[in-house]
Write a protein that holds these residues in place. Structure first.
Motif, short mmCIF file in Angstrom:
data_model
loop_
_atom_site.label_atom_id
_atom_site.label_comp_id
_atom_site.label_asym_id
_atom_site.label_seq_id
_atom_site.Cartn_x
_atom_site.Cartn_y
_atom_site.Cartn_z
N ALA A 15 48.42 35.73 34.62
CA ALA A 15 47.36 37.20 35.20
C ALA A 15 46.32 37.20 36.03
O ALA A 15 46.28 38.67 36.38
N SER A 16 46.23 36.41 37.10
CA SER A 16 46.36 36.66 38.52
C SER A 16 46.92 37.79 39.38
O SER A 16 46.45 38.82 39.71
N ALA A 19 47.45 41.40 37.09
CA ALA A 19 46.52 41.80 37.90
C ALA A 19 46.52 42.61 39.73
O ALA A 19 46.09 43.45 40.02
N THR A 51 42.79 44.90 34.17
CA THR A 51 44.13 43.89 33.72
C THR A 51 43.77 42.84 34.04
O THR A 51 43.92 41.81 32.43
N LEU A 52 42.69 41.85 34.70
CA LEU A 52 42.29 40.67 34.83
C LEU A 52 41.36 40.08 33.71
O LEU A 52 41.30 39.82 32.71
N CYS A 56 42.50 37.98 31.06
CA CYS A 56 42.34 36.57 30.91
C CYS A 56 40.98 36.60 29.40
O CYS A 56 40.63 35.53 28.94
#
Length: 67
Positions: A15-16, A19, A51-52, A56
């Motif tokens: 995910a990071s 993003a 986005t993050l 999350c």
């Protein structure tokens, strides 16, 4: 380490990365569209945060559903 922990760490790192890629793309596109450098950084930061946060929260929803 349990498999669930490693899976969760991999999901957060993915995910990071997504993003970060979205933020870089948004910054480049804003700069290409004629925005100033601070404006492009503002767009990139906004996209990164949004986005993050979205990814999350989806990960947290998945973890809550599976447990």
């Amino acid at each position: 380490m349990p498999v669930r922990t490693l899976t969760l760490i991999a999901a957060v790192l993915t995910a990071s990365l997504l993003a970060l890629l979205a933020a870089i793309s948004a910054g480049i596109l804003a700069r290409w569209d004629g925005a100033s450098l601070p404006g492009a950084l503002l767009h990139a930061g906004t996209v990164f945060g949004a986005t993050l946060t979205l990814l999350c929260s989806l990960i947290a929803l998945g973890v809550a559903t599976l447990t």
